[in-house]
Design a protein around this motif. Structure first.
Motif, short mmCIF file in Angstrom:
data_model
loop_
_atom_site.label_atom_id
_atom_site.label_comp_id
_atom_site.label_asym_id
_atom_site.label_seq_id
_atom_site.Cartn_x
_atom_site.Cartn_y
_atom_site.Cartn_z
N THR A 2 41.88 47.41 49.90
CA THR A 2 40.32 46.79 50.28
C THR A 2 39.51 45.20 49.30
N VAL A 3 40.40 44.90 49.27
CA VAL A 3 39.92 43.43 48.47
C VAL A 3 40.37 42.50 49.54
N VAL A 4 41.20 42.00 50.19
CA VAL A 4 41.81 41.13 51.03
C VAL A 4 40.92 42.05 52.63
N THR A 5 40.12 43.03 52.46
CA THR A 5 39.93 43.77 53.97
C THR A 5 38.39 42.69 53.25
N GLU A 6 37.81 43.16 52.26
CA GLU A 6 36.90 42.61 51.64
C GLU A 6 36.56 41.11 52.49
#
Length: 325
Positions: free
Chosen positions: A145-149
């Motif tokens: 969720t972090v790296v995608t955002e």
């Protein structure tokens, strides 16, 4: 997302012939219940998938089934572009997209080449997780969720709000202008600016991220390799650097040079054949760690505090092992 998963499911069955629900769930990273629902959806759409019961049963397609399902989506195409490093794809949150893209690539090959390619892949191992000494390569885990955002903000050119935990500091929210992403030895970094100043953030220390609607303040084009080199140089030349004068066994010179920031001077060997070297390290901890690795194959001449620290460390170790268990 589900359409891509259904395509991947069909390609897996075409390439493997027959797979159990458990095997499919593992490949697609979903539950077996989701796999069963997807099988039902494919069957309802006219895809000839059927179940074989028994110990070695599973799901399969009717022989000869063909379908044009090999179109790559954005993330899959992007994953192929960074596929020169499998760890790079993982660091940027593109691991599953890479796996899906490679299934489509294999499926697009002529049948005569498909078996040859599959056999060749089994003969190649790139960038394993451990070396010959069973030392694990440090690969940092970053929530998808972090790296995608973060990745979306970088590509869209939008400002990014991150909850960042810097070393030895309490986490704080920061708003940054993202420039690009870099991966080095399994560690991912976000290059950005904040209030006009260059900043570099480790992805593993970003606890949460949110892409904002406001455009980022950044140049239209960037030489990411040059930007990384410039920031690396500033990092090496800043901080509390330490200069060490040491006598070194020539057989271990490469080990020491590989860990030091720089070699300031190097003299011919002493009478005993050892080299005298002046080296720079990032800080005191870095210097002590590097010289400790060489044990009796190096001797610190200066500074005195480092000699004392290494001596005390060795004495403590000797005391520990001098006491019978």
């Amino acid at each position: 997302m589900r359409a891509d998963r259904l395509v991947s499911l069909v390609l897996l069955l075409r390439q493997h012939g027959r797979l159990s629900a458990t095997a499919l769930s593992r490949e697609l990273e979903v539950s077996t219940r989701t796999v069963l629902r997807d099988i039902e959806a494919l069957s309802a759409a006219g895809v000839p998938v059927y179940a074989e019961r028994g110990r070695h049963g599973g799901f399969a397609l009717l022989p000869g089934f063909q379908s044009e399902l090999t179109g790559l989506n954005h993330d899959e195409a992007l994953a192929l572009l960074v596929a020169g490093s499998r760890r790079g794809a993982q660091a940027f949150g593109l691991g599953s997209a890479l796996a899906s893209a490679m299934r489509k690539v294999v499926d697009a090959l002529p049948e005569s080449h498909r078996a040859t390619a599959a056999g060749a892949v089994q003969r190649l191992l790139i960038d394993p997780e451990t070396d010959l000494l069973a030392r694990r390569t440090d690969t940092e885990e970053v929530p998808d969720t972090v790296v995608t955002e973060v990745r979306r903000a970088v590509f869209a050119g939008h400002k990014l709000r991150i909850h960042y935990a810097a070393a030895d500091q309490a986490p704080k929210w920061r708003t940054v202008d993202p420039i690009g992403l870099v991966t080095v030895r399994g560690q991912g970094y976000l290059l950005a600016t904040r209030s006009g100043s260059d900043r570099t953030y480790r992805l593993s220390r970003i606890l949460a991220a949110k892409q904002l609607a406001e455009p980022a303040q950044r140049p239209d084009r960037v030489d990411l390799d040059r930007a990384w080199q410039e920031r690396s140089t500033r990092f090496r030349t800043g901080g509390d650097q330490v200069t060490v004068l040491a006598r070194v066994n020539p057989s271990r010179r490469g080990d020491l040079v590989g860990t030091a920031l720089a070699v300031r001077a190097e003299e011919e060997a002493d009478a005993d054949g050892w080299l005298r070297m002046e080296l720079t390290f990032q800080d005191s901890r870095h210097a002590e760690w590097a010289l400790w690795q060489l044990a009796t194959n190096a001797e610190v001449v200066a500074p005195q505090w480092l000699r004392t620290s290494l001596r005390d460390r060795a004495a403590a170790l000797a005391t520990c092992y001098g006491v019978s268990s």
